[in-house]
Design a protein around this motif. Structure first.
Motif, PDB file in Angstrom:
ATOM      1  N   SER A 175       0.854  -1.189   0.000  1.00 53.32           N
ATOM      2  CA  SER A 175       0.000   0.000   0.000  1.00 53.32           C
ATOM      3  C   SER A 175       0.885   1.233   0.000  1.00 53.32           C
ATOM      4  O   SER A 175       2.037   1.179   0.452  1.00 53.32           O
ATOM      5  CB  SER A 175      -0.917   0.016   1.228  1.00 53.32           C
ATOM      6  N   GLU A 176       0.343   2.335  -0.476  1.00 54.49           N
ATOM      7  CA  GLU A 176       1.117   3.577  -0.516  1.00 54.49           C
ATOM      8  C   GLU A 176       1.450   4.047   0.894  1.00 54.49           C
ATOM      9  O   GLU A 176       2.556   4.534   1.156  1.00 54.49           O
ATOM     10  CB  GLU A 176       0.331   4.657  -1.263  1.00 54.49           C
ATOM     11  N   ASP A 177       0.498   3.889   1.828  1.00 58.80           N
ATOM     12  CA  ASP A 177       0.736   4.326   3.200  1.00 58.80           C
ATOM     13  C   ASP A 177       1.864   3.530   3.841  1.00 58.80           C
ATOM     14  O   ASP A 177       2.736   4.098   4.510  1.00 58.80           O
ATOM     15  CB  ASP A 177      -0.536   4.163   4.044  1.00 58.80           C
ATOM     16  N   LEU A 178       1.853   2.222   3.637  1.00 61.52           N
ATOM     17  CA  LEU A 178       2.877   1.383   4.240  1.00 61.52           C
ATOM     18  C   LEU A 178       4.243   1.690   3.632  1.00 61.52           C
ATOM     19  O   LEU A 178       5.251   1.763   4.343  1.00 61.52           O
ATOM     20  CB  LEU A 178       2.531  -0.093   4.052  1.00 61.52           C
ATOM     21  N   SER A 179       4.292   1.884   2.331  1.00 61.26           N
ATOM     22  CA  SER A 179       5.554   2.226   1.669  1.00 61.26           C
ATOM     23  C   SER A 179       6.089   3.566   2.170  1.00 61.26           C
ATOM     24  O   SER A 179       7.298   3.725   2.393  1.00 61.26           O
ATOM     25  CB  SER A 179       5.358   2.288   0.153  1.00 61.26           C
ATOM     26  N   PHE A 180       5.176   4.510   2.374  1.00 61.05           N
ATOM     27  CA  PHE A 180       5.587   5.825   2.886  1.00 61.05           C
ATOM     28  C   PHE A 180       6.213   5.694   4.272  1.00 61.05           C
ATOM     29  O   PHE A 180       7.292   6.248   4.549  1.00 61.05           O
ATOM     30  CB  PHE A 180       4.367   6.749   2.947  1.00 61.05           C
ATOM     31  N   LEU A 181       5.558   4.928   5.152  1.00 60.53           N
ATOM     32  CA  LEU A 181       6.076   4.760   6.506  1.00 60.53           C
ATOM     33  C   LEU A 181       7.413   4.018   6.499  1.00 60.53           C
ATOM     34  O   LEU A 181       8.317   4.335   7.269  1.00 60.53           O
ATOM     35  CB  LEU A 181       5.062   4.006   7.368  1.00 60.53           C
ATOM     36  N   TYR A 182       7.520   3.020   5.626  1.00 55.20           N
ATOM     37  CA  TYR A 182       8.772   2.267   5.529  1.00 55.20           C
ATOM     38  C   TYR A 182       9.915   3.194   5.105  1.00 55.20           C
ATOM     39  O   TYR A 182      11.007   3.172   5.702  1.00 55.20           O
ATOM     40  CB  TYR A 182       8.611   1.133   4.518  1.00 55.20           C
ATOM     41  N   ASN A 183       9.681   4.005   4.097  1.00 53.02           N
ATOM     42  CA  ASN A 183      10.722   4.919   3.627  1.00 53.02           C
ATOM     43  C   ASN A 183      11.083   5.949   4.683  1.00 53.02           C
ATOM     44  O   ASN A 183      12.252   6.318   4.847  1.00 53.02           O
ATOM     45  CB  ASN A 183      10.268   5.609   2.336  1.00 53.02           C
ATOM     46  N   MET A 184      10.066   6.424   5.414  1.00 50.55           N
ATOM     47  CA  MET A 184      10.313   7.370   6.505  1.00 50.55           C
ATOM     48  C   MET A 184      11.182   6.728   7.588  1.00 50.55           C
ATOM     49  O   MET A 184      12.127   7.336   8.102  1.00 50.55           O
ATOM     50  CB  MET A 184       8.988   7.828   7.111  1.00 50.55           C
ATOM     51  N   ALA A 185      10.858   5.485   7.952  1.00 51.39           N
ATOM     52  CA  ALA A 185      11.617   4.793   8.996  1.00 51.39           C
ATOM     53  C   ALA A 185      13.063   4.580   8.568  1.00 51.39           C
ATOM     54  O   ALA A 185      13.988   4.734   9.376  1.00 51.39           O
ATOM     55  CB  ALA A 185      10.952   3.457   9.331  1.00 51.39           C
ATOM     56  N   GLN A 186      13.258   4.227   7.297  1.00 47.90           N
ATOM     57  CA  GLN A 186      14.624   4.036   6.819  1.00 47.90           C
ATOM     58  C   GLN A 186      15.412   5.348   6.846  1.00 47.90           C
ATOM     59  O   GLN A 186      16.600   5.362   7.185  1.00 47.90           O
ATOM     60  CB  GLN A 186      14.598   3.474   5.400  1.00 47.90           C
ATOM     61  N   ALA A 187      14.747   6.443   6.517  1.00 47.24           N
ATOM     62  CA  ALA A 187      15.408   7.750   6.573  1.00 47.24           C
ATOM     63  C   ALA A 187      15.800   8.084   8.010  1.00 47.24           C
ATOM     64  O   ALA A 187      16.862   8.657   8.267  1.00 47.24           O
ATOM     65  CB  ALA A 187      14.492   8.832   6.003  1.00 47.24           C
ATOM     66  N   CYS A 188      14.952   7.679   8.957  1.00 45.70           N
ATOM     67  CA  CYS A 188      15.220   7.967  10.371  1.00 45.70           C
ATOM     68  C   CYS A 188      16.412   7.170  10.897  1.00 45.70           C
ATOM     69  O   CYS A 188      16.993   7.539  11.933  1.00 45.70           O
ATOM     70  CB  CYS A 188      13.981   7.662  11.218  1.00 45.70           C
ATOM     71  N   GLU A 189      16.776   6.083  10.211  1.00 45.05           N
ATOM     72  CA  GLU A 189      17.950   5.324  10.632  1.00 45.05           C
ATOM     73  C   GLU A 189      19.214   6.188  10.612  1.00 45.05           C
ATOM     74  O   GLU A 189      20.170   5.910  11.339  1.00 45.05           O
ATOM     75  CB  GLU A 189      18.164   4.116   9.721  1.00 45.05           C
ATOM     76  N   GLN A 190      19.233   7.217   9.781  1.00 45.64           N
ATOM     77  CA  GLN A 190      20.408   8.071   9.673  1.00 45.64           C
ATOM     78  C   GLN A 190      20.608   8.922  10.916  1.00 45.64           C
ATOM     79  O   GLN A 190      21.686   9.485  11.134  1.00 45.64           O
ATOM     80  CB  GLN A 190      20.283   8.993   8.443  1.00 45.64           C
ATOM     81  N   THR A 228       6.370   3.321  12.498  1.00 44.71           N
ATOM     82  CA  THR A 228       5.985   4.564  13.155  1.00 44.71           C
ATOM     83  C   THR A 228       6.699   4.729  14.492  1.00 44.71           C
ATOM     84  O   THR A 228       7.039   5.849  14.894  1.00 44.71           O
ATOM     85  CB  THR A 228       4.460   4.606  13.364  1.00 44.71           C
ATOM     86  N   HIS A 229       6.925   3.622  15.185  1.00 39.07           N
ATOM     87  CA  HIS A 229       7.664   3.671  16.454  1.00 39.07           C
ATOM     88  C   HIS A 229       9.021   4.340  16.245  1.00 39.07           C
ATOM     89  O   HIS A 229       9.424   5.242  16.997  1.00 39.07           O
ATOM     90  CB  HIS A 229       7.855   2.267  17.002  1.00 39.07           C
ATOM     91  N   ASP A 230       9.756   3.913  15.210  1.00 40.36           N
ATOM     92  CA  ASP A 230      11.088   4.461  15.004  1.00 40.36           C
ATOM     93  C   ASP A 230      11.052   5.895  14.474  1.00 40.36           C
ATOM     94  O   ASP A 230      11.973   6.673  14.736  1.00 40.36           O
ATOM     95  CB  ASP A 230      11.879   3.560  14.051  1.00 40.36           C
ATOM     96  N   ILE A 231      10.002   6.232  13.755  1.00 43.00           N
ATOM     97  CA  ILE A 231       9.849   7.627  13.319  1.00 43.00           C
ATOM     98  C   ILE A 231       9.689   8.517  14.542  1.00 43.00           C
ATOM     99  O   ILE A 231      10.323   9.574  14.658  1.00 43.00           O
ATOM    100  CB  ILE A 231       8.633   7.774  12.377  1.00 43.00           C
ATOM    101  N   ALA A 232       8.859   8.093  15.500  1.00 36.45           N
ATOM    102  CA  ALA A 232       8.655   8.871  16.723  1.00 36.45           C
ATOM    103  C   ALA A 232       9.942   8.936  17.545  1.00 36.45           C
ATOM    104  O   ALA A 232      10.305   9.992  18.085  1.00 36.45           O
ATOM    105  CB  ALA A 232       7.521   8.264  17.552  1.00 36.45           C
ATOM    106  N   MET A 233      10.652   7.804  17.647  1.00 37.83           N
ATOM    107  CA  MET A 233      11.894   7.776  18.415  1.00 37.83           C
ATOM    108  C   MET A 233      12.937   8.727  17.833  1.00 37.83           C
ATOM    109  O   MET A 233      13.740   9.317  18.558  1.00 37.83           O
ATOM    110  CB  MET A 233      12.456   6.352  18.427  1.00 37.83           C
TER     111      MET A 233
END
Length: 361
Positions: A175-190, A228-233
């Motif tokens: 889904s577009e929403d899930l892909s968006f969250l996945y990409n956001m979480a990967q960006a947050c790894e930085q 979403t957990h890692d985006i918030a963290m």
């Protein structure tokens, strides 16, 4: 690689007795290491650990399992120095014993199943040399040598290599929403160095655990919750995320706010009450001593139970917040999680998780 087999046949009854004895000593070894981490100078516990390894070595010698005997003899020599106080017992020493006992277990199980063993003879020689060097090392070199030997035995200290790409689609409905969250979480790894690869590791393991347990949790909601957990963290101060010493009262309060923040984000971004509940409850403990509401047992939703286990596993194997940022061996993580079953974690889900990780090992 080398293949070990005996020239003649081994008496089945003799091997069965030795195999059962090994499994018992393996459990005693785990128990001794857990106790020693609370009382590292306890002479009785140190003696118990030494005798456990000695017994396994003696049985291996009786069975003529030569490659295994060589490693266990060197480990026994090191533990004798630990017992005498010349080398201090530490969590790293415990990790090394766990890893080498796991190698011995693999050796025994291979022979049990096929009457021959495939083993890395070069690795065995390197470990033997490392243990011999450790036995003669000055005090200041003990810790780095332990780290080096552990790295030889378990170089990646992680449970499974990453698949190439699109792994998420094998568990979830794209889904577009899930892909968006996945990409956001990967960006947050930085945001934090030790988060590299965290998104894939944690979510893959959680989804595989859910699947092994009969998929009681909606896979999309579970994956979205973890992203979403890692985006918030990631919105917490970097100084807090990388702090290795104990947190003060204000910092603990700030850290705990990620529960509400991630739950709120989940409900607004992914429109899922179920996913938000998982995040709100993932810091609750099975015994009722967690937060924010002190829920216990089956008051905690299944998704939250899975998230709690995989986050703890990630924290042990790859470092997390106020704990050491050094990676830890897989066997260490499994032992610590197993010991918390029925206290911090749901026993049923710990058992499922253990099977998943061992299959991926």
């Amino acid at each position: 690689m080398a293949t070990f087999s005996l020239g003649g046949s081994l008496d089945n009854e003799l091997f069965a007795e030795a195999y059962d004895e090994f499994l018992e000593q393996y459990r005693l070894c785990e128990s001794s290491i857990v106790d020693l981490e609370h009382s590292p100078e306890d002479a009785e516990l140190l003696g118990d650990l030494f005798r456990t390894v000695h017994t396994v070595k003696a049985n291996s010698s009786m069975l003529s399992f030569a490659p295994m005997v060589v490693i266990l003899q060197e480990l026994e020599n090191v533990l004798d120095l630990v017992r005498e106080g010349q080398i201090p017992f530490s969590d790293r020493a415990g990790d090394l014993v766990l890893l080498l006992m796991d190698k011995a277990r693999d050796f025994m199980e291979q022979y049990h199943d096929a009457q021959q063993v495939e083993y890395d003879d070069a690795l065995y020689e390197s470990v033997k040399a490392g243990l011999q060097k450790l036995s003669m090392a000055p005090p200041e070199m003990v810790a780095p040598l332990l780290v080096n030997i552990i790295a030889l035995v378990d170089p990646n200290t992680s449970q499974v290599p990453l698949k190439e790409k699109h792994w998420l689609e094998s568990f979830t409905e794209p889904s577009e929403d899930l892909s968006f969250l996945y990409n956001m979480a990967q960006a947050c790894e930085q945001r934090v160095g030790y988060w590299q690869g965290r998104t894939d590791r944690v979510v893959k393991l959680a989804l595989a655990t859910n699947e092994a347990g009969g998929s009681p949790v909606d896979a999309n909601a579970l994956a979205a919750s973890l992203f979403t957990h890692d985006i918030a963290m990631a919105f917490l101060p970097t100084s807090l995320l990388t702090k290795q010493s104990s947190l003060d009262e204000h910092q603990i309060k700030l850290m705990r706010q990620h529960v509400q923040v991630s739950a709120h984000l989940m409900r607004s971004m992914f429109d899922s009450q179920n996913a938000g509940t998982m995040l709100m409850q993932h810091q609750e403990l099975f015994s009722g001593s967690g937060y924010p509401k002190g829920l216990s047992g089956n008051q905690i939703c299944t998704g939250a139970k899975i998230i709690a286990i995989v986050h703890t596993f990630e924290a042990i194997t790859h470092g997390h917040t106020s704990t050491s940022l050094h990676k830890r061996p897989l066997m260490r993580a499994l032992l610590e999680i197993s010991n918390k079953a029925g206290v911090d974690f749901d026993q049923q889900w710990v058992e499922i998780f253990m099977k998943v990780v061992r299959e991926q090992k």
